[in-house]
Design a protein around this motif. Structure first.
Motif, short mmCIF file in Angstrom:
data_model
loop_
_atom_site.label_atom_id
_atom_site.label_comp_id
_atom_site.label_asym_id
_atom_site.label_seq_id
_atom_site.Cartn_x
_atom_site.Cartn_y
_atom_site.Cartn_z
N LEU A 95 0.83 -1.21 0.00
CA LEU A 95 0.00 0.00 0.00
C LEU A 95 0.87 1.26 0.00
O LEU A 95 0.61 2.20 -0.75
CB LEU A 95 -0.93 0.00 1.21
CG LEU A 95 -2.08 -1.00 1.18
CD1 LEU A 95 -2.72 -1.13 2.55
CD2 LEU A 95 -3.13 -0.58 0.15
N LEU A 96 1.89 1.27 0.82
CA LEU A 96 2.77 2.43 0.92
C LEU A 96 3.51 2.66 -0.39
O LEU A 96 3.60 3.81 -0.87
CB LEU A 96 3.75 2.24 2.08
CG LEU A 96 4.65 3.41 2.43
CD1 LEU A 96 3.85 4.68 2.68
CD2 LEU A 96 5.49 3.07 3.64
N SER A 97 4.02 1.62 -0.99
CA SER A 97 4.71 1.72 -2.27
C SER A 97 3.76 2.28 -3.34
O SER A 97 4.13 3.16 -4.11
CB SER A 97 5.23 0.35 -2.69
OG SER A 97 5.89 0.43 -3.92
N PHE A 98 2.53 1.79 -3.35
CA PHE A 98 1.54 2.28 -4.30
C PHE A 98 1.26 3.76 -4.06
O PHE A 98 1.19 4.55 -5.01
CB PHE A 98 0.24 1.48 -4.18
CG PHE A 98 -0.83 1.92 -5.13
CD1 PHE A 98 -0.93 1.36 -6.39
CD2 PHE A 98 -1.72 2.94 -4.79
CE1 PHE A 98 -1.91 1.79 -7.29
CE2 PHE A 98 -2.69 3.38 -5.68
CZ PHE A 98 -2.79 2.80 -6.94
N ALA A 99 1.12 4.16 -2.80
CA ALA A 99 0.83 5.56 -2.46
C ALA A 99 1.94 6.48 -2.99
O ALA A 99 1.67 7.54 -3.55
CB ALA A 99 0.67 5.72 -0.96
N ILE A 100 3.18 6.06 -2.80
CA ILE A 100 4.31 6.87 -3.24
C ILE A 100 4.33 6.97 -4.77
O ILE A 100 4.52 8.07 -5.33
CB ILE A 100 5.63 6.29 -2.69
CG1 ILE A 100 5.66 6.46 -1.16
CG2 ILE A 100 6.83 6.94 -3.35
CD1 ILE A 100 6.75 5.66 -0.47
N GLU A 105 3.19 10.06 -9.80
CA GLU A 105 2.44 10.18 -11.06
C GLU A 105 1.63 11.47 -11.10
O GLU A 105 1.43 12.06 -12.16
CB GLU A 105 1.52 8.99 -11.25
CG GLU A 105 2.24 7.71 -11.61
CD GLU A 105 1.32 6.49 -11.61
OE1 GLU A 105 0.08 6.67 -11.63
OE2 GLU A 105 1.84 5.36 -11.59
N LYS A 106 1.16 11.91 -9.93
CA LYS A 106 0.38 13.15 -9.84
C LYS A 106 1.28 14.39 -9.77
O LYS A 106 0.78 15.51 -9.69
CB LYS A 106 -0.51 13.11 -8.58
CG LYS A 106 -1.61 12.07 -8.65
CD LYS A 106 -2.69 12.52 -9.60
CE LYS A 106 -3.90 11.61 -9.53
NZ LYS A 106 -4.91 11.99 -10.53
N ILE A 147 4.46 12.11 16.36
CA ILE A 147 5.55 12.19 15.39
C ILE A 147 4.96 12.53 14.03
O ILE A 147 3.86 12.07 13.66
CB ILE A 147 6.36 10.86 15.33
CG1 ILE A 147 7.59 11.02 14.42
CG2 ILE A 147 5.48 9.69 14.92
CD1 ILE A 147 8.56 9.84 14.51
N LYS A 148 5.67 13.40 13.31
CA LYS A 148 5.30 13.77 11.94
C LYS A 148 6.47 13.37 11.05
O LYS A 148 7.63 13.59 11.40
CB LYS A 148 5.05 15.27 11.83
CG LYS A 148 4.68 15.73 10.42
CD LYS A 148 4.44 17.24 10.39
CE LYS A 148 4.08 17.70 8.99
NZ LYS A 148 3.85 19.17 8.95
N MET A 149 6.14 12.79 9.91
CA MET A 149 7.17 12.37 8.95
C MET A 149 6.82 12.93 7.58
O MET A 149 5.64 13.17 7.28
CB MET A 149 7.29 10.85 8.94
CG MET A 149 7.65 10.27 10.28
SD MET A 149 7.84 8.49 10.25
CE MET A 149 9.55 8.39 9.74
N GLN A 150 7.86 13.10 6.77
CA GLN A 150 7.67 13.69 5.46
C GLN A 150 8.54 12.96 4.43
O GLN A 150 9.66 12.56 4.74
CB GLN A 150 8.08 15.16 5.53
CG GLN A 150 8.06 15.90 4.23
CD GLN A 150 8.39 17.37 4.43
OE1 GLN A 150 7.73 18.05 5.21
NE2 GLN A 150 9.41 17.84 3.75
N LEU A 151 8.00 12.82 3.25
CA LEU A 151 8.75 12.26 2.13
C LEU A 151 8.71 13.30 1.01
O LEU A 151 7.64 13.67 0.54
CB LEU A 151 8.13 10.94 1.65
CG LEU A 151 8.78 10.31 0.42
CD1 LEU A 151 10.20 9.85 0.74
CD2 LEU A 151 7.95 9.13 -0.08
N THR A 152 9.90 13.74 0.60
CA THR A 152 10.00 14.65 -0.55
C THR A 152 10.12 13.79 -1.78
O THR A 152 10.97 12.91 -1.87
CB THR A 152 11.22 15.57 -0.39
OG1 THR A 152 11.08 16.28 0.84
CG2 THR A 152 11.30 16.56 -1.54
N LEU A 153 9.22 14.02 -2.73
CA LEU A 153 9.13 13.17 -3.92
C LEU A 153 10.02 13.66 -5.05
O LEU A 153 10.43 14.78 -5.10
CB LEU A 153 7.67 13.08 -4.38
CG LEU A 153 6.72 12.55 -3.31
CD1 LEU A 153 5.29 12.83 -3.69
CD2 LEU A 153 6.93 11.06 -3.11
#
Length: 153
Positions: A95-100, A105-106, A147-153
């Protein structure tokens, strides 16, 4: 084991609510913001520019997650849950891989998430996928979020 990731359908709304209530109640307490989003996910997530996806194994929905808009280029990954009988099968990672990939894509710039330091396994997976801890705001919607986490795409 073949897992398909499928988009939201109104018929799946009760499953989305059940999967999320089950995991929240296992570790925490269901809070008002949970009920707001889960009671009518079509109106409060989909109709506001968000997305909900499900993991499906044969005819069984095994997990889910939502992407909630923060801005045009930042979305919050939330309401991720995997049914207890299907945990340990890497469905959460699928699910996480798909979300990323969906976010890329967006052409979104950032995914954020809020979690709890009590959820060691989840935090380990988020870090494995590149999420980094960032400063947490005050007055959050959930008392369990520390906790807050962030992924820069």
């Amino acid at each position: 084991m073949s897992i398909k990731i499928i988009p939201f359908k109104p018929a799946y709304a009760p499953i989305f609510k059940e999967l999320n209530q089950n995991w929240i109640e296992q570790y925490f307490t269901v809070e008002p913001k949970d009920l707001y989003l889960l009671e009518n996910c079509q109106e409060h997530i989909i109709d506001k520019g968000g997305y909900i996806f499900f993991a499906k194994k044969e005819d069984t929905i095994t997990g889910c997650f939502a992407l909630l808009p923060v801005s045009n280029t930042t979305f919050e990954l939330g309401k991720m849950a995997v049914s207890t009988e299907f945990q340990g099968l890497k469905i959460g990672q699928k699910l996480l891989s798909f979300a990323i990939e969906f976010a890329k894509e967006k052409s979104w710039e950032t995914l954020i998430l809020y979690s709890s330091t009590k959820l060691d396994n989840a935090l380990h997976i988020y870090k494995k996928f590149g999420f980094k801890e960032v400063p947490l705001e005050k007055n959050l919607d959930y008392t369990r979020s520390d906790i807050k986490m962030q992924l820069t795409l």
